[in-house]
Write a protein that holds these residues in place. Structure first.
Motif, short mmCIF file in Angstrom:
data_model
loop_
_atom_site.label_atom_id
_atom_site.label_comp_id
_atom_site.label_asym_id
_atom_site.label_seq_id
_atom_site.Cartn_x
_atom_site.Cartn_y
_atom_site.Cartn_z
N LEU A 55 56.49 -26.04 -81.71
CA LEU A 55 57.62 -26.78 -82.28
C LEU A 55 58.13 -26.08 -83.53
O LEU A 55 59.34 -25.92 -83.73
CB LEU A 55 57.22 -28.22 -82.58
N THR A 72 58.06 -28.32 -76.58
CA THR A 72 57.16 -29.43 -76.29
C THR A 72 56.40 -29.15 -75.01
O THR A 72 56.88 -28.42 -74.13
CB THR A 72 57.94 -30.76 -76.12
N SER A 87 57.65 -29.63 -70.73
CA SER A 87 59.09 -29.83 -70.91
C SER A 87 59.79 -29.75 -69.56
O SER A 87 59.45 -28.90 -68.71
CB SER A 87 59.66 -28.78 -71.85
N PRO A 91 49.29 -30.66 -73.50
CA PRO A 91 49.09 -31.11 -74.90
C PRO A 91 47.70 -30.79 -75.42
O PRO A 91 47.53 -30.47 -76.60
CB PRO A 91 49.34 -32.62 -74.82
N THR A 128 51.00 -27.42 -79.46
CA THR A 128 52.27 -28.15 -79.54
C THR A 128 52.94 -27.97 -80.89
O THR A 128 54.14 -27.63 -80.96
CB THR A 128 52.02 -29.65 -79.28
N THR A 129 52.21 -28.23 -81.98
CA THR A 129 52.82 -28.16 -83.31
C THR A 129 53.32 -26.75 -83.62
O THR A 129 54.43 -26.56 -84.14
CB THR A 129 51.81 -28.60 -84.38
#
Length: 827
Positions: A469, A60, A63, A460, A465-466
């Motif tokens: 992850l 993320t 973090s 972000p 981000t995606t």
């Protein structure tokens, strides 16, 4: 003698001490190979845990899982552990365990050197891992680029742990490489010529030679950077005549061959296991060997492709880009030979075969991305992004870990003597394969989008981000799969039932013995007439157990084996091994005291540690040899051979040749650094030159000339039964003169802390002093051996060994003295 009685006698001769005590005194290659592998896989788990922490941090944006300082330690230690404490030691452990069994002999060439190498690896690795527990782990990346790693920007002890710990660990690698090279070339079953060697032995030989020539540049770089940090000698400081690019050259002179040092043993596993899984023979055996040798040579011409963004001239960019692309050719030869082997055979999807298929898919993708980064314009864009990290993992994980897992499952019945009961391996493979590709395909993607590597956080709005992850989820799936493999292996070792001796119906010699293997491997040594001895003679194991081969009578109570002619495999020497001893662990512990003293700045203990190492080395070597003329030794089948003590090119002579090969590579790297700084670094020529002295130069060159001549006279005197002591005295005085000349050069250099010129000359002089003094000490040792009756015309093996060291000290003494004096005399 019955087979059971022979087994009991041989076990009594070769076995280690019972219980935990045996771990500290064993010199048996089977025990040490297992210890290497267990320690390496423990380090693998530690490195894997650190990778999970990295992915947890990057899952993320912003973090708070780990701060920048801790994150830097985590990714530095992850790379360091995986490269230095897992990959190379795993190859060493597997080779140490398997090669004597595959080659049909009873142990490696120098069993105590194997033990010393293991304990250096153990103590050096423990030093690095314990640094994490105290929060002082290295944090400059596993590449340690100056100037970020020098004393100004990394003032703590963190970087010193890396530099000193890695140097300590590399001693283990050099020891293993010398051991494996001599063992493969000389310690084979009678009749096993080079063309009949197992394919894994060929790969191990090429890899060992690469270690001998690839690791010394890194050792040199680590030594120079540590000397700069501690004593202020400016090898990498541009304002004082140094250049930080010198570190990159030295590091990648090691770093790129290192990739193939990791890949080639894995390719050897594939070439061994794949034909067995396909119920056929290996297609293109000779072409595969040629490709492995070509890959080894080409790998040393690629290091600059890691430096395309540092301002390399266009001609250099074109050359190294072409060389980096060319390396795909020998790799492709091997890939297509393996595909052809599957095509002509009948593949059976046992668990080792699944991991080999995983290797094919993963490594080919890694190879394709490697060709991409070999193209200079693309590398300029992708350099230092997550794309490079993903490419590296595809090559190293795909090219090493999948084959290692294939080898583990293939040889697990040999390790344990059991067959699988719990079948977790298939599910574990699926998780590893899926998890790996999810993790690192996503990293390729996010790298192309611009995410830098070695970052601890991102915003972000970057749009990563995606993808991050997804990558992190894949990494945890991968970790679960690896944990299941380890659990499956442990359950197999503890709970499975007894299995057949050769469950895969393989044709190589490691399956011609009891499983798990006894301490002596085979009750008698076989005579080999083909590449597939078990396929040609299915009853070979029974005949060897009944003592029908060579050295089948253990009546003398010796740990004995044979050596052979390198090319033909004809028996040429009888060898008696030393027994179990705690000298290796004591020697490695005292070596560790030396490195810890440097690390903790306890400089008053450094001379004590050096004296301790010298005393233990004297004791180590003093116990070797014979005081009685050995005569010809019967080995069976009506053949008699001379003992190794009675020949001039003994195993110790061969070991010295390859150790000096590594030493000469170290010295050559030092000369390369001197020439690089002279031609490229800013601030040259220096303001103050070396005060050259023609007289001192002449005296030093005279000593360098006289020493080798005196040693040759000593060898000739010994052959004729005369006294060699007067010639030894002359050789000692010549070595002493050379020592004084190099010491004088050190004292006359400009202040080493003021300019890289003086610093480099100072280190060159120190190198010459060390080797000249070492040659003098070895001559003293040889005189003591002569006076105590260890040498005679029939026991002459030790004289040529010392002669090699005297020759080497004289050659490098000449080069050192000329390098120091000539520029001052000419300019």
């Amino acid at each position: 003698m019955k087979a059971l009685e022979r087994h009991r006698k041989l076990t009594a001769i070769w076995a280690s001490e019972p219980g935990i005590r045996g771990w500290f005194s064993t010199v048996n290659h089977t025990d040490l190979g297992r210890m290497f592998l267990v320690t390496a896989f423990f380090c693998f788990m530690v490195g894997g845990l650190l990778s999970m922490l990295i992915r947890a941090q990057l899952a993320t944006p912003h973090s708070a899982f780990a701060g920048p300082e801790i994150y830097n330690q985590i990714f530095t230690m992850h790379g360091t552990i995986m490269m230095f404490l897992f990959a190379i030691p795993t190859f060493e452990g597997l080779a140490i365990y398997l090669l004597p069994k595959m080659l049909g002999t009873r142990d490696l060439a120098f069993p105590r050197l194997t033990a010393y190498g293991y304990w250096c690896y153990f103590f050096g690795g423990a030093m690095l891992i314990f640094s994490m527990l105290f929060g002082i782990a290295p944090d400059g990346g596993w590449f340690m680029y100056p100037p970020l790693s020098n004393a100004i920007y990394s003032p703590g002890i963190n970087t010193d742990f890396w530099l000193i710990g890695i140097t300590f660990v590399e001693i283990s690698a050099i020891a293993a490489a010398v051991e494996l090279t001599v063992s493969i070339l000389k310690y084979r079953a009678p009749g096993m010529s080079l063309d009949k060697m197992p394919i894994f032995a060929w790969y191990a030989l090429v890899t060992a030679l690469m270690i001998l020539t690839g690791f010394p540049p890194l050792i040199l770089g680590s030594v120079l950077l540590e000397v700069e940090r501690v004593f202020g000698l400016p090898f990498f400081q541009a304002d004082l005549g140094g250049d930080s690019l010198l570190w990159q050259h030295l590091f990648w002179l090691f770093g790129h061959p290192e990739v193939y040092i990791i890949f080639l043993p894995a390719a050897g596993i594939v070439s061994t296991v794949l034909p067995v899984m396909c119920r056929t023979t290996l297609l293109g055996h000779g072409w595969i060997i040629a490709a492995a040798v070509a890959l080894a040579f080409l790998s040393f011409g690629l290091w600059v492709h890691h430096m395309f963004t540092t301002g390399i001239p266009h001609m250099g960019l074109a050359f190294f880009s072409a060389a980096s692309t060319l390396v795909a050719v020998p790799t492709g030869v091997q890939i297509f030979a393996w595909i052809g082997t599957m095509w002509k055979g009948r593949p059976e999807l046992h668990l080792p075969m699944l991991h080999i298929l995983g290797f094919f898919v993963t490594f080919v993708i890694g190879g394709l991305t490697g060709v991409m980064v070999a193209v200079v314009p693309f590398d300029w864009q992708a350099h230092d992004t997550a794309f490079i990290t993903a490419h590296l993992h595809y090559v190293l994980f795909g090219g090493f870990v999948f084959p290692i897992f294939a080898g583990v499952y293939y040889w697990l019945p040999h390790f344990t003597g059991r067959r699988r009961f719990f079948h977790l391996g298939e599910l574990a493979f699926a998780l590893v394969f899926i998890g790996f590709h999810v993790t690192f395909l996503a990293m390729h993607w996010v790298g192309l989008l611009g995410q830098r590597r070695r970052i601890s956080t991102y915003a972000p709005e970057d749009g990563w981000t995606t993808i991050n992850l997804i990558s992190s989820i894949g990494s945890f799936i991968l970790a679960i799969g690896i944990a299941m493999i380890l659990i499956d292996v442990i359950l197999h070792a503890l709970t499975a039932s007894r299995g057949r001796r050769n469950p895969w119906r393989a044709s190589t010699l490691e399956w011609a013995m009891m499983t798990p293997a006894p301490a002596y491997n085979v009750a008698s040594l076989p005579h080999i007439s083909s590449r597939d001895p078990l396929a040609d003679d299915p009853d070979l194991a029974v005949r060897l157990a009944r003592g029908k081969g060579y050295l089948g009578d253990p009546g003398k109570g010796w740990r004995e084996t044979l050596t052979v002619d390198i090319a033909s495999g004809r028996p040429d020497m009888h060898v008696i091994y030393p027994a179990n001893t705690r000298l290796p662990i004591l020697m490695s512990a005292v070596t560790g005291v030396f490195f810890l003293s440097l690390l903790l700045k306890f400089y008053w203990t450094v001379p004590l540690a050096i004296l301790g190492v010298a005393a233990l080395a004297w004791k180590w070597v003093w116990g070797l040899g014979l005081r009685d003329d050995p005569g010809m030794q019967p080995i069976g089948h009506g053949i008699e051979l001379p003992n190794a003590a009675a020949v001039e090119r003994s195993p110790g002579w061969w070991g010295t040749v390859f150790l000096l090969t590594a030493n000469a590579t170290f010295f050559g790297s030092l000369l390369f650094g001197f020439a690089f700084l002279w031609t490229v670094a800013p601030g040259w020529p220096p303001p103050v030159w070396f005060a050259a002295s023609p007289f001192a130069l002449s005296i030093g060159l005279f000593g360098a000339l006289i020493g080798p001549i005196a040693m040759r006279l000593a060898v000739r005197k010994n052959r004729r039964g005369g006294s060699a002591v007067p010639a030894f005295v002359v050789a000692f005085l010549a070595a002493l003169v050379l020592t004084i000349s190099c010491s004088t050069m050190m004292l006359r250099t400009p202040a080493p802390s003021d300019h890289a010129y003086g610093a480099t000359l100072f280190v060159l002089g120190g190198y010459g002093v060390f080797h000249a003094a070492l040659a003098a000490l070895m001559i003293c040792f040889l005189v003591a051996r002569v006076l105590h009756g260890f040498t005679s015309p029939a026991r002459r093996a030790e004289l040529p060994i010392v002669g090699l060291w005297v020759d080497y000290a004289s050659i490098i003494g000449v080069i050192v003295l000329i390098s120091g004096h000539l520029p001052g005399l000419v300019l």
